[in-house]
Design a protein around this motif. Structure first.
Motif, PDB file in Angstrom:
ATOM      1  N   ALA A 162       2.794   8.811  -4.227  1.00 28.00           N
ATOM      2  CA  ALA A 162       1.361   9.662  -3.734  1.00 28.00           C
ATOM      3  C   ALA A 162       1.363  10.827  -4.617  1.00 28.00           C
ATOM      4  CB  ALA A 162       1.194   9.711  -2.534  1.00 28.00           C
ATOM      5  N   ASP A 163       2.407  11.692  -4.744  1.00 28.86           N
ATOM      6  CA  ASP A 163       2.626  12.705  -5.438  1.00 28.86           C
ATOM      7  C   ASP A 163       2.282  12.576  -6.608  1.00 28.86           C
ATOM      8  OD1 ASP A 163       3.475  15.579  -4.710  1.00 28.86           O
ATOM      9  OD2 ASP A 163       4.920  15.370  -6.562  1.00 28.86           O
ATOM     10  N   GLU A 164       2.901  11.639  -7.423  1.00 27.90           N
ATOM     11  CA  GLU A 164       2.809  11.595  -8.813  1.00 27.90           C
ATOM     12  C   GLU A 164       1.053  11.447  -9.270  1.00 27.90           C
ATOM     13  OE1 GLU A 164       4.101   7.859 -11.654  1.00 27.90           O
ATOM     14  OE2 GLU A 164       5.618   8.653 -10.243  1.00 27.90           O
ATOM     15  N   SER A 202       0.854  -1.291  -0.212  1.00 31.36           N
ATOM     16  CA  SER A 202      -0.001  -0.003  -0.165  1.00 31.36           C
ATOM     17  C   SER A 202       0.923   1.289   0.002  1.00 31.36           C
ATOM     18  CB  SER A 202      -0.835   0.027   1.189  1.00 31.36           C
ATOM     19  OG  SER A 202      -1.681  -1.074   1.388  1.00 31.36           O
ATOM     20  N   THR A 203       0.333   2.503  -0.492  1.00 29.98           N
ATOM     21  CA  THR A 203       1.043   3.619  -0.365  1.00 29.98           C
ATOM     22  C   THR A 203       0.851   4.434   0.893  1.00 29.98           C
ATOM     23  OG1 THR A 203       0.850   3.736  -2.774  1.00 29.98           O
ATOM     24  CG2 THR A 203       1.596   5.705  -1.719  1.00 29.98           C
ATOM     25  N   LEU A 204       1.651   4.451   1.819  1.00 31.94           N
ATOM     26  CA  LEU A 204       1.604   4.853   3.044  1.00 31.94           C
ATOM     27  C   LEU A 204       2.312   6.478   3.421  1.00 31.94           C
ATOM     28  CD1 LEU A 204       2.329   2.523   6.013  1.00 31.94           C
ATOM     29  CD2 LEU A 204       2.153   4.859   6.202  1.00 31.94           C
ATOM     30  N   PHE A 205       1.734   7.274   3.314  1.00 33.12           N
ATOM     31  CA  PHE A 205       2.313   8.599   3.306  1.00 33.12           C
ATOM     32  C   PHE A 205       1.752   9.898   4.319  1.00 33.12           C
ATOM     33  CE2 PHE A 205      -0.608  11.282   0.939  1.00 33.12           C
ATOM     34  CZ  PHE A 205      -1.409  10.305   0.403  1.00 33.12           C
ATOM     35  N   VAL A 206       2.641  10.789   4.342  1.00 28.31           N
ATOM     36  CA  VAL A 206       2.105  11.914   5.242  1.00 28.31           C
ATOM     37  C   VAL A 206       1.494  12.936   4.213  1.00 28.31           C
ATOM     38  CG1 VAL A 206       2.981  13.801   6.805  1.00 28.31           C
ATOM     39  CG2 VAL A 206       3.899  11.564   6.770  1.00 28.31           C
ATOM     40  N   GLN A 207       0.182  13.561   4.557  1.00 31.51           N
ATOM     41  CA  GLN A 207      -0.321  14.383   3.990  1.00 31.51           C
ATOM     42  C   GLN A 207       0.529  15.709   3.476  1.00 31.51           C
ATOM     43  OE1 GLN A 207      -3.702  16.204   6.283  1.00 31.51           O
ATOM     44  NE2 GLN A 207      -5.162  16.279   4.407  1.00 31.51           N
ATOM     45  N   SER A 208       1.283  16.090   4.499  1.00 33.69           N
ATOM     46  CA  SER A 208       1.817  17.540   4.115  1.00 33.69           C
ATOM     47  C   SER A 208       3.027  17.223   3.128  1.00 33.69           C
ATOM     48  CB  SER A 208       2.384  18.131   5.360  1.00 33.69           C
ATOM     49  OG  SER A 208       3.539  17.396   6.190  1.00 33.69           O
ATOM     50  N   ILE A 265       9.870   7.267   0.279  1.00 32.43           N
ATOM     51  CA  ILE A 265       9.501   6.584  -1.010  1.00 32.43           C
ATOM     52  C   ILE A 265       7.950   6.601  -1.391  1.00 32.43           C
ATOM     53  CG2 ILE A 265       9.439   4.130  -1.837  1.00 32.43           C
ATOM     54  CD1 ILE A 265      11.798   3.455  -0.137  1.00 32.43           C
ATOM     55  N   ASN A 266       7.384   6.337  -0.495  1.00 35.25           N
ATOM     56  CA  ASN A 266       5.722   6.321  -0.747  1.00 35.25           C
ATOM     57  C   ASN A 266       5.348   7.674  -1.118  1.00 35.25           C
ATOM     58  OD1 ASN A 266       4.313   3.782   0.342  1.00 35.25           O
ATOM     59  ND2 ASN A 266       6.251   3.897   1.283  1.00 35.25           N
TER      60      ASN A 266
END
Ligand code: TYM
Length: 332
Positions: free
Chosen positions: A311-313, A76-82, A306-307
């Motif tokens: 997500a950004d893409e 899964s893609t696990l990331f920080v919103q900011s 990495i995640n």
């Protein structure tokens, strides 16, 4: 695979049993069948005052709890919103198509601002659900697994998606709220008609995933029930007991009926003792794994970096389309 997105606010140093049962349990299941994005909603967290160093620390701690509870950061893609600027950017555009009255009807804002006093509540708290709509729409998510308390925000998201699509052309997937009825709402052990909540006034009513086993046991043994003393399901008149029965059933994968059958005729104490053992069985390993992961914060930060790129893409592609559709002159 269908897209899925969900997130939590890193606004406390531990998640609680409501977060685990209302959200994490289904995240874990759904990550198998979905292209899943899970994030830490730090932009949302600052809609109420946060101490900066604690917010930073709680963001890592919440992420460690996701992984310890079974979210797989390589699947899964696990990331920080900011880390993904498009969240704040899309929120601005969505602000401009949201009615003031529409935003005023959001019950979470009414509850939270009443707690703080209307005048000290921030405008950020008011526009919170619009930021949330942006989170979901950026990833073209089809399903959004959340607890019952988030239903109204998903409804708003659907309305905004439909509105944008009809005004500017098909741009967003209209998402579905994925809410499991039996477990959609876990109640406070001391105040069993209110949901278990990070901001609750009764610390003994919340079971934190990072509580020590002894503390967990004590909280469950002292859970508020009723004077009638009979083990049977009656959500209206015996809400405390119903909550305990639900917890037992969900955490053991059984039906509430079979749990009632097992404990009918016995006292509440027997049920509570058995439930405490079940909860500690589930939460204990999560706690241990979380503490282990927190020993290596650099590794957590590496996973997040990495995640964030992935997500950004996805998010940036949606935002580019949105900016184009609304008529912004794009840089050459
Ligand atoms: P938060 O951090 O308040 O809650 C995280 C998740 O836990 C669920 N939950 C509960 N479920 C059952 N019983 C309870 N007592 C209970 N308490 C909390 C919540 O429903 C939620 O699923 N606004 C979101 C964060 C968010 C978000 C998003 C979610 C921001 N953007 C986009 C989904 C999609 C929230 O309040 O999380």
């Amino acid at each position: 695979k269908p897209r899925l997105l969900s997130g939590m606010q890193p606004s406390a140093d531990s998640l609680h049993l409501g977060n685990y049962i209302g959200a994490l349990l289904s995240w874990k299941e759904l990550q198998q069948t979905h292209d899943a994005f899970f994030f830490l909603a730090d932009l949302h967290a600052i809609t109420v005052p946060q101490e900066p160093e604690r917010l930073r620390e709680n963001t890592r701690r919440t992420m460690a709890q996701y992984i310890a509870a079974g979210i797989d950061p390589s699947a899964s893609t696990l990331f920080v919103q900011s880390h993904v600027p498009a969240h704040a950017e899309l929120a601005w555009v969505l602000n401009t198509i949201t009615g003031f009255g529409e935003a005023s009807r959001m019950t979470q804002f009414k509850d939270k601002s009443a707690k703080q006093g209307q005048d000290s509540a921030s405008v950020g708290l008011f526009t919170y659900p619009i930021l949330q709509a942006g989170d979901i729409l950026l990833y073209q998510a089809a399903d959004v697994p959340v607890g019952e308390d988030q239903r109204q925000h998903i409804e708003l998201t659907r309305d905004l998606a439909n509105r944008f699509n009809s005004r500017f052309g098909d741009t967003f997937t209209v998402p579905n709220a994925y809410i499991l009825t039996d477990t959609a709402k876990i109640y406070d052990l001391q105040n069993p008609t209110a949901k278990m909540s990070k901001s609750s006034e009764s610390p003994a009513g919340i079971v934190w995933l990072l509580d020590e086993p002894k503390v967990t046991e004590k909280k469950i043994m002292r859970a508020v029930t009723d004077a009638d003393g009979e083990v049977r399901l009656d959500r209206e008149n015996k809400p405390g007991l119903a909550n305990l029965l639900t917890l037992f059933a969900v955490l053991t994968g059984r039906t509430v009926d079979s749990v009632v059958e097992e404990f009918a005729g016995g006292g509440y104490g027997t049920l509570k003792k058995a439930l405490a053992a079940v909860v500690i069985d589930v939460v204990g390993p999560i706690r241990a794994r979380t503490l282990e992961l927190l020993d290596d914060p650099a590794e957590l930060d590496r996973i997040l970096a990495i995640n964030a790129a992935r997500a950004d893409e996805v998010a940036q592609a949606t935002l580019d389309t949105v900016y184009d559709r609304v008529g912004f002159l794009r840089p050459a």
